[in-house]
Write an enzyme that holds these catalytic residues in place. Structure first.
Site, PDB file in Angstrom:
ATOM      1  N   LYS A 183      69.290 135.117  64.933  1.00 17.73           N
ATOM      2  CA  LYS A 183      70.236 136.183  65.226  1.00 17.73           C
ATOM      3  C   LYS A 183      71.615 135.649  65.610  1.00 17.73           C
ATOM      4  CE  LYS A 183      67.101 139.888  65.750  1.00 17.73           C
ATOM      5  NZ  LYS A 183      65.776 139.324  66.024  1.00 17.73           N
TER       6      LYS A 183
HETATM    7  C1  LIG Z   1      64.706 139.710  65.305  1.00 19.94           C
HETATM    8  C2  LIG Z   1      63.685 138.746  64.949  1.00 19.94           C
HETATM    9  C3  LIG Z   1      62.810 138.955  63.879  1.00 19.94           C
HETATM   10  C4  LIG Z   1      62.852 140.213  63.053  1.00 19.94           C
HETATM   11  O1  LIG Z   1      64.039 140.338  62.320  1.00 19.94           O
HETATM   12  P1  LIG Z   1      64.471 141.749  61.713  1.00 19.94           P
HETATM   13  O2  LIG Z   1      65.780 141.514  61.078  1.00 19.94           O
HETATM   14  O3  LIG Z   1      64.533 142.721  62.855  1.00 19.94           O
HETATM   15  O4  LIG Z   1      63.399 142.142  60.740  1.00 19.94           O
HETATM   16  C5  LIG Z   1      61.903 137.965  63.565  1.00 19.94           C
HETATM   17  N1  LIG Z   1      61.816 136.834  64.309  1.00 19.94           N
HETATM   18  C6  LIG Z   1      62.615 136.612  65.359  1.00 19.94           C
HETATM   19  C7  LIG Z   1      62.452 135.369  66.134  1.00 19.94           C
HETATM   20  C8  LIG Z   1      63.571 137.548  65.715  1.00 19.94           C
HETATM   21  O5  LIG Z   1      64.369 137.317  66.757  1.00 19.94           O
END
Ligand SMILES: *Cc1c(COP(=O)(O)O)cnc(C)c1O
Length: 430
Positions: free
Chosen positions: A105
């Site tokens: 993210k």
């Molecule tokens: C947010 C997140 C996900 C899921 O991603 P999305 O874009 O919401 O589908 C998977 N793994 C981790 C570690 C995350 O932080």
């Protein structure tokens, strides 16, 4: 580039509106009016990740940023490495967790922070960013926007449902970052944020914006690393991606790259037992269920917020969606077994989310007998989930200095129930 709303093709918004509004005024999600096509040679010829990112993103932002400004933004935002680990001949792991909060993210949040900072610079009214998080988004957004002038961030996270490191990342910064600890689930947090955006009193008093994956701008940096993985895998045809998914922002970034011309055989939506999407792909229907807590907590989402975009991309044609996206869901016990297997077989440590991604890729290969190259998006560093991972491998994970110092800091959160009235009262008092 102009953008429309998934609920109204006639609506036309600029990149700046898309960035700062997050959600379209009709409650729909923004999509680009035209997705520029690129050739395989284009993807292959990019020399660095930054160069690729700039060239992919530029058509969407060129009304706001010059090429050189965008280059500065990308160099600042993506100032950490992306690594690719070959597990074996066919299976690769795309390590997206080398940013400051140890999860993928950081790509989207840092890009968002940079672009918002520049577009907000001439605005007199302070921007308030609301972000609902199941753990990692809040951490990445808080870290990316920390100490940025003229922007406040309010993070809503579900009490007791995020990991220790995640909670520290969200609650220890202070300054322009406020952490709201909500007695409820991620879905409650998301509901509160969504309601705030359509509440007349709130939006007339605050200049609100969103940093959740409903914000289209988050998808742009997420499209770029699919293209980078394809380029680095040095193949001439299509590739398989397995994406540990919750709100499906990451997967939608991949669909965007595919629409730009990146050859993708199949996207695998790898899920924990929060499996609404599995049922959706079979029946076209979503069943409302509460999110269930798992060890891959960033995917504890009952209704993926990007589903509306996915439907839009495929004109709601379930057969077409099934041709491009396969999905399976996996229990915590299978996830733990997979962490152990990968550690024993490859001497390589994955976090629970990434383990779900590997399970998805394996399941796809079993079902479709497909041996093409497959890339699992590794969404977080195992250290972030040491409470789960250490007992499995019976070893301590070495923490980085940054994480160690975080654990000594004091948590600062405001506790809140999950009712909109309380949240509204809070927002109107800040
Ligand atoms: C947010 C997140 C996900 C899921 O991603 P999305 O874009 O919401 O589908 C998977 N793994 C981790 C570690 C995350 O932080």
């Amino acid at each position: 580039m102009k953008f429309f709303s998934t609920r109204n093709k006639g609506l036309s918004a600029s990149f700046k509106e898309v960035l700062l509004n997050g959600l379209a005024p009709d409650g729909g999600l923004y999509m680009p009016a035209k997705i520029p096509k690129m050739s395989m040679d284009f993807f292959k010829s990019q020399q660095s990740f930054e160069e690729l990112a700039v060239n992919i993103i530029y058509p969407y932002v060129k009304e706001e940023f010059s090429l050189s400004k965008l280059t500065d933004i990308c160099e600042d935002a993506f100032n950490f490495p992306i690594k690719i680990k070959n597990l074996n001949e066919s299976d690769l792991i795309l390590e997206l967790f080398h940013g400051p909060t140890l999860a993928f993210k950081d790509f989207a949040a840092r890009f968002l922070a940079q672009t918002m900072f520049f577009l907000q610079a001439d605005n007199k009214k302070k921007l308030t960013i609301l972000v609902a998080t199941s753990g990692d988004t809040g951490a990445a957004v808080a870290n990316s926007f920390y100490d940025i002038d003229n922007i406040d961030v309010i993070v809503l996270y579900p009490s007791n449902k995020v990991s220790g490191i995640q909670e520290k990342q969200i609650t220890t910064l202070g300054k322009n970052i406020t952490a709201l600890e909500v007695a409820g689930t991620f879905d409650d947090c998301q509901r509160l944020v969504k309601k705030a955006f359509v509440d007349k009193e709130i939006i007339s008093s605050l200049n609100l914006s969103s940093a959740n994956s409903i914000n289209f701008v988050r998808l742009l940096p997420q499209a770029t690393y699919y293209a980078w993985a394809w380029k680095k895998s040095k193949i001439n045809d299509s590739i398989i991606f397995s994406i540990p998914s919750g709100n499906f922002g990451n997967l939608t970034g991949g669909l965007l790259a595919n629409q730009m011309g990146l050859p993708v055989e199949m996207f695998i939506a790898s899920l924990n037992i929060n499996d609404a999407f599995v049922k959706f792909l079979k029946s076209g229907k979503l069943s409302e269920k509460k999110a269930i807590k798992t060890i891959s907590n960033a995917m504890d989402v009952s209704i993926p917020s990007n589903l509306e975009r996915i439907k839009n991309i495929f004109d709601s044609d379930l057969r077409e969606i099934n041709k491009k996206i396969s999905t399976w869901s996996f229990s915590d016990s299978l996830t733990k077994k997979m962490i152990k297997n990968i550690y024993e077989e490859y001497n390589y440590l994955v976090d629970p989310h990434t383990a779900v991604g590997v399970l998805g890729l394996n399941e796809y290969r079993l079902n479709f007998k497909n041996l093409k190259k497959g890339v699992v998006l590794s969404t977080a560093h195992a250290a972030k989930f040491s409470n789960v991972v250490e007992p499995i491998i019976k070893q301590k994970i070495e923490l980085s200095e940054v994480v160690k110092s975080l654990l000594d800091k004091d948590k600062l959160s405001i506790k809140m129930n999950n009712e909109f009235a309380s949240f509204k009262e809070f927002l109107l008092s800040v």
